[in-house]
Design an enzyme around this catalytic site. Structure first.
Site, PDB file in Angstrom:
ATOM      1  N   ASP A  10      21.620  12.839  58.141  1.00 19.05           N
ATOM      2  CA  ASP A  10      20.653  12.337  57.189  1.00 19.05           C
ATOM      3  C   ASP A  10      19.553  11.656  58.015  1.00 19.05           C
ATOM      4  O   ASP A  10      19.845  11.009  59.016  1.00 19.05           O
ATOM      5  CB  ASP A  10      21.317  11.331  56.248  1.00 19.05           C
ATOM      6  CG  ASP A  10      20.362  10.813  55.190  1.00 19.05           C
ATOM      7  OD1 ASP A  10      19.461  11.557  54.796  1.00 19.05           O
ATOM      8  OD2 ASP A  10      20.525   9.653  54.768  1.00 19.05           O
ATOM      9  N   THR A  22      17.445   9.101  57.423  1.00 17.30           N
ATOM     10  CA  THR A  22      17.431   7.646  57.423  1.00 17.30           C
ATOM     11  C   THR A  22      18.736   7.098  58.012  1.00 17.30           C
ATOM     12  O   THR A  22      19.823   7.474  57.602  1.00 17.30           O
ATOM     13  CB  THR A  22      17.246   7.102  55.994  1.00 17.30           C
ATOM     14  OG1 THR A  22      16.071   7.674  55.438  1.00 17.30           O
ATOM     15  CG2 THR A  22      17.123   5.589  56.005  1.00 17.30           C
ATOM     16  N   ASP A  60      24.714   7.014  54.925  1.00 22.08           N
ATOM     17  CA  ASP A  60      24.991   5.615  54.599  1.00 22.08           C
ATOM     18  C   ASP A  60      24.641   5.254  53.163  1.00 22.08           C
ATOM     19  O   ASP A  60      24.824   4.117  52.751  1.00 22.08           O
ATOM     20  CB  ASP A  60      24.237   4.681  55.552  1.00 22.08           C
ATOM     21  CG  ASP A  60      22.728   4.881  55.484  1.00 22.08           C
ATOM     22  OD1 ASP A  60      22.279   5.790  54.751  1.00 22.08           O
ATOM     23  OD2 ASP A  60      22.006   4.136  56.169  1.00 22.08           O
TER      24      ASP A  60
END
Length: 830
Positions: free
Chosen positions: A320, A322, A554
């Site tokens: 991902d 970010t 996350d």
């Protein structure tokens, strides 16, 4: 169930409190709940329970069989020298218990850091506390991404909840005032105040876990393979033992006398002890425990033991953007108003939305830092969620303000607006579009054709180590895919900066079905505008191609993909829900440690494959000789029973196998794992087992042909005992040759292991020759007197012939393995 019932009784007897959501409990009320034992203390469900550790190390199938052999030997009153295998077994058990308990304690200490925390209202103040400090009737503040820590009833607010961790259903469920929130679920949208109505063992999630009758491990090829082999060898050992017993009973008629016939018990125990791969079971458990400890020292919390195996097999990783490529922090760098719109109008619109939604994601934080909040009398609010990709608020006049991703916020779009957005995104910037409408929010959706006010440009901060991490994975045979909910143009530019191969091949998954997403997985390296279901579909599509996939994430939008991946890694700073489903949690929020994490997995499994083959050499050796002598015993009588006793294999088992396996299991190994675990160790072990059996049989055949070649003795029993000694020397020396072959290509470390095993073996035989080991009631069951010059010659010929046979069979096995090896799409057979 008992703990659950007791807690339910306490709750039913508790004094009800009238609670104001804005004030919460007082200190006195909290103290009363603690005195009543109504705290949210729950049983931890660790990677392994202490009972599981004891059961795995003490009461596994192999150990039970060895204990049975031990009892049989006691009944037959064999001399103490025959029981040394029990000291090895005891040492194995002690080492295994120590490593597993140490790993368990280390994980427990790390769990304190990663355990979820919640926000409660007490005496009118919000405060963050750990989950086990929550008491019955506490007012919880639960927002987007938060996990529900105990069963609670919504007091005010509205939210959407993902209950997939409990029900398996991924569709969000809307919760309003009076609705029940179940522990273990998490919010995907909105924010609520809720009152805790169940705590501790009475929580729904605790009831589910408490009703589970077995400890469930993730799927593991190693666990399955070791289980298959242990079960098979155990069955064969029992079969051989029973067959020897039946053969003895049929030929002698003494069915009970078998248990006191020392010669027969020696043969049965020697066969079974040699056949059972005792150390392999311990080595697997210990190696995984050592891996857990090593990762814990790097502040990586292992939540599922066998995920270490998955780490070794990972050949594709989905990042991902970010938190992996960027650190999750953003800053507003520019506001671009459209014609006829002022910057103040854009700032005011954003500030009103922020004040009403209370969004707390990275984008909202950056906007709030620049624009602040502006009070608004909201009639309807749409907090941000990963599906809509925008936030909005309608005020009391019916005017709606919103900001979000271009293409998702329902603006009255123009070609000029699209070009401006693409121009900014192509520079790797994040673009937020801002809009306004004179109509209110309807059915939890912003009105269509909102007037575009302008763009807010934000910058993502690329992590300093992102490029190095990406380069490591790509240089080590791991395919990198970037999967993000952001604009694909922006994501692709960031991917290009950090060195992702084929970053220019990007695609937006906006509006695409799950099936369409799966079909695109080979064509693109960067995927943007990806929703949670599409992330999971991409992971599944890569897995269906035969890859082992790791996923990092996350946020709430990563949950489904994390659950789908073979190995999932979350950040401690991420959402509670993401941490709860991940196999590994980075406690220092540092993905730069991922290469070391994969190194650790590869080290554990590569070394396991190398060392397990050493244990199985002895097993196949015992298979061949046990069946051969069982046939001879049945046809020719008990004089042709299995010839070796337990102490004959002492040097082989202790030094060529045990000593070598221990140190080889600790060596560095970064090679990518290939093939099936069971297949690999069998292909390496069968040639060695056959050669070892031949090395033992050659001296025994020499006895039949011409015993005068190696001895001047005339007594048949003494000659046979000396032949056994030649066989022991032969298969022990060959075991060192096999160890050398297993250690190829040699490094200084592996060479030291081989030399160490050789020196220890020589010293052991020297000590036995001079009867020094008699002090410990130990000998190797061999005879040194009565030899002639032919003794070492026979041993040399036996080892030479067996070595040539071993190398030939090993080469043939390698060719068969390569010819039948399965290859992933895109790989070429070399």
């Amino acid at each position: 169930m008992k703990r659950n019932t007791m807690m339910e009784e306490r709750i039913s007897k508790a004094e009800p409190f009238e609670i104001d959501p804005e004030i919460g409990l007082s200190d006195a009320q909290v103290k009363k709940r603690i005195e009543e034992g109504l705290e949210n203390k729950v049983q931890k469900h660790p990677t392994k329970t202490y009972w599981q550790i004891i059961k795995d190390n003490l009461f596994n199938f192999i150990n039970i069989l060895l204990f049975a052999v031990f009892v049989l030997m006691l009944i037959a009153k064999l001399p103490l020298t025959h029981y040394f295998f029990m000291f090895i077994l005891a040492a194995n058990i002690a080492i295994g218990l120590f490593q597993d308990i140490h790993a368990r304690k280390l994980c427990d200490s790390l769990k304190v850091v990663s355990d979820p925390k919640g926000t409660v209202v007490r005496d009118g103040q919000e405060k963050e506390i750990s989950a086990n400090e929550i008491v019955l009737s506490d007012v919880l503040v639960i927002a987007l991404g938060d996990q529900v820590l105990c069963d609670s009833v919504v007091l005010d607010g509205e939210c959407q909840v993902d209950e997939s961790l409990l029900t398996g259903e991924s569709l969000p469920v809307t919760k309003k005032k009076g609705d029940l929130l179940l522990s273990g679920t998490f919010l995907t949208k909105g924010k609520v105040h809720a009152s805790a109505v169940k705590v501790g063992a009475a929580n729904y999630a605790e009831c589910l876990q408490g009703n589970a009758s077995v400890f469930i491990q993730p799927k593991s090829e190693i666990k399955r393979s070791v289980g298959i082999f242990v079960g098979f060898t155990g069955f064969v050992a029992i079969f051989i033992g029973l067959a020897m017993y039946i053969s003895f009973g049929v030929t002698t008629g003494e069915w009970i006398g078998f248990f006191t016939n020392q010669d027969m018990v020696k043969a049965v125990s020697g066969s079974m002890v040699a056949m059972l791969p005792t150390g392999m079971f311990l080595l697997t458990s210990t190696s995984l425990a050592v891996g857990v400890i090593a990762l814990a020292k790097k502040k990586m919390l292992v939540q599922q033991l066998y995920c270490i195996e998955m780490l070794a097999r990972v050949d594709a990783i989905c990042f991902d953007k970010t938190g992996t490529l960027t650190d999750g922090t953003m800053a507003v760098i520019e506001t671009i108003p459209l014609d006829g719109i002022s910057e103040e109008e854009i700032k005011s619109a954003c500030a009103k939305v922020l004040a009403a939604t209370k969004d707390d994601n990275a984008t909202a934080k950056a906007l709030r830092a620049s624009f602040g909040e502006e009070s608004v009398s909201a009639s309807s609010v749409i907090p941000f969620d990963s599906t809509l990709k925008y936030s909005a608020v309608s005020d009391e006049t019916g005017t709606t303000y919103g900001f979000g991703a271009f293409g998702f916020l329902p603006l009255s779009e123009s070609e000029a607006l699209k070009e401006k957005v693409q121009a900014v995104a192509s520079k790797g910037r994040r673009v937020v579009v801002v809009g306004r409408a004179s109509q209110p929010i309807q059915d939890e959706r912003a009105p269509k054709d909102m007037l575009p006010l302008g763009l807010v440009v934000l910058s993502d901060h690329i992590k300093e180590d992102a490029a190095d991490n990406v380069a490591w994975f790509q240089n080590n045979g791991v395919k990198v895919r970037i999967i993000s909910g952001d604009d694909p143009v922006t994501v692709a530019e960031i991917a290009r900066r950090v060195g992702v191969k084929n970053a220019e091949r990007y695609v937006s998954l906006e509006g695409k079905t799950v099936e369409e997403c799966a079909a695109l997985v080979d064509d693109y390296a960067v995927f943007g505008r990806v929703n949670p279901e599409q992330k999971a579909a991409l992971v599944t599509a890569i897995q269906e191609q035969g890859h082992k996939v790791a996923m990092t994430g996350d946020g709430v939008n990563d949950i489904l993909a994390l659950k789908t991946a073979d190995c999932s890694i979350a950040m401690a700073s991420g959402s509670d829900a993401a941490r709860s489903v991940a196999h590994l949690v980075s406690l220092e929020n540092d993905f730069s440690k991922l290469p070391e994490v994969v190194h650790q997995g590869r080290r554990v499994i590569n070394n396991l494959q190398r060392t397990c083959s050493l244990f199985l050499n002895k097993t196949f050796f015992a298979f061949i000789l046990s069946f051969l002598f069982l046939i001879l015993q049945s046809v020719l009588g008990d004089d042709y029973r299995y010839p070796f006793v337990t102490q004959n294999l002492f040097v082989w088992e202790c030094f060529s196998v045990g000593f070598a396996a221990f140190f080889l299991a600790l060596q560095p190994s970064k090679d990518r794992l290939k093939g099936s675990f069971l297949r690999n160790i069998v292909f390496r072990s069968v040639p060695a087992g056959i050669a070892e059996a031949v090395s033992a049989l050659i001296p025994l055949f020499v006895v039949v042909l011409e015993p005068s070649w190696f001895t001047y003795l005339t007594d048949p029993q003494e000659i046979y005992q000396l032949a056994i000694t030649m066989a022991v020397f032969s298969f022990t020396l060959l075991s060192l040759v096999i160890l050398l072959r297993v250690c190829l290509p040699l490094t200084s470390y592996r060479a030291a292991v081989v030399v160490g095993a050789l020196v220890c073996s020589v010293v052991a035989f020297v000590l036995d020759y001079f009867n020094i080991l008699d002090i410990f009631q130990l000998n190797f069951g061999v005879r040194y007197s009565g030899m002639t010059w032919g003794f070492p010659l026979v041993v040399f010929i036996s080892v030479l012939v067996s070595t040539v046979l071993y190398l030939a069979l090993d080469a043939l096995s390698y060719l068969i393995e390569k010819k039948t090896e399965k290859h992933l799409p895109g790989e070429e057979q070399k």
